[in-house]
Scaffold this motif. Structure first.
Motif, PDB file in Angstrom:
ATOM      1  N   SER A  31      48.538 -14.644   6.628  1.00 56.54           N
ATOM      2  CA  SER A  31      48.773 -15.882   7.415  1.00 56.54           C
ATOM      3  C   SER A  31      48.887 -15.596   8.898  1.00 56.54           C
ATOM      4  CB  SER A  31      49.804 -16.819   6.804  1.00 56.54           C
ATOM      5  OG  SER A  31      51.106 -16.137   6.875  1.00 56.54           O
ATOM      6  N   LYS A  55      49.352 -20.455   2.401  1.00 56.74           N
ATOM      7  CA  LYS A  55      50.556 -19.542   2.003  1.00 56.74           C
ATOM      8  C   LYS A  55      51.532 -20.189   1.254  1.00 56.74           C
ATOM      9  CE  LYS A  55      54.237 -17.497   4.553  1.00 56.74           C
ATOM     10  NZ  LYS A  55      55.165 -17.441   6.044  1.00 56.74           N
ATOM     11  N   VAL A 100      45.943 -22.673   6.931  1.00 58.83           N
ATOM     12  CA  VAL A 100      46.665 -21.582   6.626  1.00 58.83           C
ATOM     13  C   VAL A 100      48.148 -21.660   5.826  1.00 58.83           C
ATOM     14  CG1 VAL A 100      47.270 -19.432   7.448  1.00 58.83           C
ATOM     15  CG2 VAL A 100      45.544 -20.465   8.695  1.00 58.83           C
ATOM     16  N   ASP A 101      48.843 -22.647   6.551  1.00 57.42           N
ATOM     17  CA  ASP A 101      50.201 -22.864   5.980  1.00 57.42           C
ATOM     18  C   ASP A 101      50.287 -23.420   4.488  1.00 57.42           C
ATOM     19  OD1 ASP A 101      51.416 -22.116   8.213  1.00 57.42           O
ATOM     20  OD2 ASP A 101      51.528 -24.198   9.010  1.00 57.42           O
TER      21      ASP A 101
END
Length: 502
Positions: free
Chosen positions: A174, A460, A456-457
């Motif tokens: 990330s 993750k 991306v968060d």
């Protein structure tokens, strides 16, 4: 008949090894119960159930999620060179070695070679020599599960460290992705500032002509100059941001950024999947490496309670020796005088000044702390997922709005440009339209970066790209047996989904 030391030693070893099959009389470690944490079954702002069933984050490798080949190359370099990940991998190997030490030293009989030479006798008589050589072994009868629980605690420590490495792995991916996106964003901001500066300079050239003709005042001309300097300042800030993003990437990959990387795609082409479903909350419990680490630490604490309780019970050890004795060193291996012994030692705690009781109380408190840590890890994980999902929905709506706003402001600027050329609109109208158009372009760019970082968060938060290497990491017996016969380089418990590629 001469003694055969190797044969007899093997018989003695097998006899003591058979004791390993004796199960503990009582199980002193508390039965593991997964703590109950109040979490919702599903997440708000998730995709509909029909869409959520189509894909699972845990089975989605980063190559399947990110689309940019340049980002792929950067992630590969980071996974190979990053110092934090290498340290995490070494931690796993260290704990694996510690587990192997605990297992072999406590679960298997220890065998050691012995040799000695003595001379003894009465004061008034000539002394005699005695030479001996042999093997000795010993083994603790694990009646109370001390050895079993010690090994179990070491194994759970290994699992927890492996899960921590997975967390580092996922965090690194990330971080590289976000640094890459920030570099592309900064480059796009530079391009926007450069185009805007060119437009401002053309407007300023026309304004100078009109000023010389007495059509506009010096006040309007100075305002045009200020707007040009503002664009230059924005461009300089974008250059700084781009270089800082590159510095961050160089740190993450632990080397200068190679010049032969594939060409980057545009910001709008960074992801293969823009709507990753969260699914059921139980899936997050399985996929998040930080939750797995907290659970293994709790299991380790449970096993440590069993070890502490066993300290209150007698400790029984079996011992045995086998060897040769001779009064002459040269005849030691030709002698028929073999010796052997077998026995048992009993150690009973009687008075230890409260040490065992205090130690048991300490490990019980530690176990309670691990319960709290597990609950905190679960709640934190669910907050991460919930925040990422609501941010995705909000940012998608926000991006749609700022895109529509940009379209309106750009059209307004085009119309005012035409009116300005024909003397209908004032220079102040043009300055305001240019400023509004540029601000709307920046708003779209900023929102797009926030939206991409949110993707991306989400990846993750859902523990994407990591899956179990074993069918059940809690089956310590099966994993222990596999580890005993597997080279250390192949003993990863959790590995990326794309094992071969990554």
């Amino acid at each position: 008949m001469k003694l055969k030391p190797i044969t007899l030693a093997a018989v003695l070893l097998i006899s003591l090894s058979a004791c390993k099959s004796i199960k503990p009389v009582v199980e002193l470690a508390p039965e593991y119960e997964q703590p109950t944490v109040a979490v919702p079954e599903t997440f708000a702002f998730d995709l509909p159930a029909t869409e959520a069933a189509s894909i699972q984050a845990a089975s989605l490798g980063w190559r399947d999620y990110f689309a940019d080949p340049r980002l792929h190359a950067l992630i590969e370099l980071a996974l190979k060179n990053n110092t934090n990940l290498r340290t995490a991998a070494l931690n796993v190997e260290q704990v694996r070695a510690q587990y192997a030490i605990t297992r072999t030293s406590q679960e298997m009989p220890n065998i050691s070679g012995t040799a000695g030479a003595t001379r003894s006798g009465a004061l008034a008589h000539t002394g005699t020599n005695r030479f001996n050589i042999g093997l000795s072994t010993g083994y603790e009868l694990d009646l109370w599960g001390r050895v079993k629980n010690s090994s179990e605690a070491a194994l759970e420590s290994y699992f927890a460290t492996a899960a921590a490495k997975d967390a580092t792995h996922l965090t690194l991916i990330s971080q590289v992705a976000k640094a890459h996106l920030n570099e592309l964003y900064a480059q796009a901001a530079m391009d926007l500032a450069k185009r805007t500066l060119s437009s401002y300079e053309e407007t300023y050239r026309l304004a100078k002509i009109r000023h010389q003709a007495g059509v506009i005042s010096a006040v309007d001309l100075r305002a045009q100059e200020a707007q040009i300097e503002s664009a230059k300042s924005t461009y300089a800030g974008a250059v700084r941001a781009r270089e800082q993003a590159r510095n961050a990437l160089a740190l993450l990959i632990n080397q200068p950024i190679p010049k032969n990387l594939p060409k980057a795609k545009s910001l709008s082409q960074q992801f293969k999947i823009n709507n990753l479903p969260a699914g059921l909350s139980s899936q997050v419990l399985l996929n998040r490496p930080d939750i797995r680490a907290a659970e293994h630490q709790l299991r380790q604490a449970n096993a440590n309670i069993g070890v502490a309780r066993a300290a209150f019970y007698p400790k029984i050890s079996l011992t045995g020796t086998l060897g040769l004795i001779s009064p002459q060193l040269g005849n030691l291996f030709q002698t028929n005088k073999g010796s052997w012994s077998a026995g048992a030692n009993l150690s009973v705690p009687i008075f230890d000044w409260g040490t065992n009781k205090a130690n048991l109380e300490a490990v019980k408190i530690e176990q309670q702390k691990k319960v709290v840590a597990y609950e905190a890890a679960v709640q934190s994980a669910f907050k991460d997922v919930a925040d990422a999902l609501v941010a995705r929905a909000a940012l998608a709506a926000q991006f749609e709005s700022v895109s529509a706003q940009r379209k309106a402001y750009n059209e307004r600027l085009r119309l005012i440009h035409l009116r300005y050329k024909h003397g209908v609109a004032s220079s102040l109208d043009l300055l305001d339209a240019e400023r509004s158009s540029y601000n709307s372009d920046n708003a779209v760019l900023n929102t797009q970066l926030n939206l991409l970082e949110n993707l991306v968060d989400v990846y993750k938060a859902l523990g994407g790209g990591l899956k179990r290497y074993t069918t059940d990491a809690q089956d310590s017996v099966g994993v222990r047996a596999a580890m005993a016969n597997t080279p250390s380089s192949q003993q990863e418990v959790y590995v990326p989904a794309n094992v071969k590629a990554e």
